[in-house]
Design an enzyme around this catalytic site. Structure first.
Site, PDB file in Angstrom:
ATOM      1  N   HIS A 107       8.932 -72.594 -53.179  1.00 34.33           N
ATOM      2  CA  HIS A 107       8.621 -73.644 -53.989  1.00 34.33           C
ATOM      3  C   HIS A 107       9.279 -73.553 -55.380  1.00 34.33           C
ATOM      4  CE1 HIS A 107       5.442 -75.398 -51.436  1.00 34.33           C
ATOM      5  NE2 HIS A 107       5.128 -73.999 -51.376  1.00 34.33           N
ATOM      6  N   GLN A 131       3.086 -65.996 -43.314  1.00 33.87           N
ATOM      7  CA  GLN A 131       1.901 -66.534 -43.818  1.00 33.87           C
ATOM      8  C   GLN A 131       1.093 -67.533 -42.987  1.00 33.87           C
ATOM      9  OE1 GLN A 131       3.701 -68.185 -48.159  1.00 33.87           O
ATOM     10  NE2 GLN A 131       1.478 -68.344 -47.907  1.00 33.87           N
ATOM     11  N   ASP A 179      -2.365 -74.397 -48.960  1.00 33.78           N
ATOM     12  CA  ASP A 179      -1.869 -75.149 -47.742  1.00 33.78           C
ATOM     13  C   ASP A 179      -3.062 -75.149 -46.703  1.00 33.78           C
ATOM     14  OD1 ASP A 179       0.779 -76.135 -48.179  1.00 33.78           O
ATOM     15  OD2 ASP A 179       1.382 -74.097 -48.311  1.00 33.78           O
TER      16      ASP A 179
HETATM   17  C1  3PY Z   1      -0.747 -71.331 -50.428  1.00 34.93           C
HETATM   18  O1  3PY Z   1      -1.850 -71.224 -50.856  1.00 34.93           O
HETATM   19  O2  3PY Z   1      -0.607 -72.335 -49.688  1.00 34.93           O
HETATM   20  C2  3PY Z   1       0.154 -70.318 -50.424  1.00 34.93           C
HETATM   21  O3  3PY Z   1       1.231 -70.345 -49.762  1.00 34.93           O
HETATM   22  C3  3PY Z   1      -0.111 -69.003 -51.308  1.00 34.93           C
HETATM   23  O4  3PY Z   1      -0.689 -69.190 -52.223  1.00 34.93           O
HETATM   24 MG    MG Z   2       1.633 -72.294 -48.931  1.00 35.28          MG
END
Ligand code: 3PY
Ligand code: MG
Length: 247
Positions: free
Chosen positions: A44, A145, A173
């Site tokens: 980002h 993630q 997200d």
């Molecule tokens: C999210 O919260 O989407 C992240 O990628 C980490 O903060």
């Molecule tokens: Mg994210």
């Protein structure tokens, strides 16, 4: 010295910020506060591969391990961060076991993966490729993630993929995806499901928090927290500093 990966796998509580301001100066300033790690965020932020190398260099000077959140799942992004000397990579938006396996393949050397051995900064510019490969096999952190509803559904399969060191929950997200899909679950339900799935798979889990108080709460349940960011620290400090003076 105990590596970040060793500390992660033995569940030491680890806390550090995202760094998205494209500057080694910011890395030095924040690393001076001695976080357990920094996570340079190329997903980002406008951080080029060349600048990323300088930011990792600045973290090395401060002796703070640098993770890199890569800008996408493509192996070239993972290789760029690791060849520049990152302690590990965080791969965003992993929603299936196949995506998790591809991330591990790109980040780990054979036999666990298929990462190419390069002559870059991490390997001392050709001076120590075998030594670096051995260190990387032991020390490279591979974090994925989990931040989609699909990732929650697939969590048991994703977390069964060998070679994953950290299941990092992205509540931002995940909340956006949940709102788009509807349904009866709350964000809290999904986060709880992910934490439970990681515990069952014996994979450390982590989450993003906005502040210290939230981190204190999360450390009761998990061992890795990314707390805020360089931009957030600067925003909050600026807003406080330049709030109107009393009459
Ligand atoms: C999210 O919260 O989407 C992240 O990628 C980490 O903060
Ligand atoms: Mg994210």
């Amino acid at each position: 010295m105990t590596s970040l990966r060793d500390r992660l796998l033995r569940r030491d509580p680890l806390r550090g910020p995202f760094l998205g301001i494209p500057s080694p100066v910011t890395v030095e300033i924040v690393a001076g506060a001695r976080p357990d790690f920094v996570c340079i965020d190329t997903e980002h932020s406008p951080i080029s591969d060349a600048l990323l190398t300088d930011m990792i260099r600045a973290a090395d000077v401060a002796r703070v391990p640098a993770l890199v959140r890569v800008r996408g799942k493509a192996p070239c992004h993972i290789a760029a961060a690791l060849d520049a000397g990152a302690s590990g990579v965080m791969i965003p938006h992993v929603s299936t076991a196949d995506e998790a396996a591809a991330a591990v393949r790109a980040a780990r050397y054979a036999p666990e993966g298929a990462r190419g051995a390069g002559p870059g900064r991490a390997a001392g510019y050709l001076r120590d490729i075998p030594g670096y490969v051995a260190r990387a096999r032991a020390e490279t952190v591979v974090a994925i993630q989990l931040e989609t509803v699909q990732a929650v559904e697939n969590a048991p399969d994703i977390l069964a993929v060998p070679g994953i060191d950290l299941a990092f929950i992205g509540p931002g997200d995940l909340g956006v995806d949940l709102a788009a899909q509807g349904g009866s679950h709350t964000l809290e339900d999904l986060v709880n499901e992910l934490i439970d799935a990681a515990a069952r798979a014996k994979v450390p889990s982590g989450i993003f928090t906005a502040d210290r108080a939230a981190s204190v709460d999360w450390f009761r349940r998990l061992s890795f927290v990314i707390e805020g960011s360089d931009a957030l620290l600067l925003t909050q400090a600026s807003d406080t500093a330049f709030d109107a003076l009393p009459g």
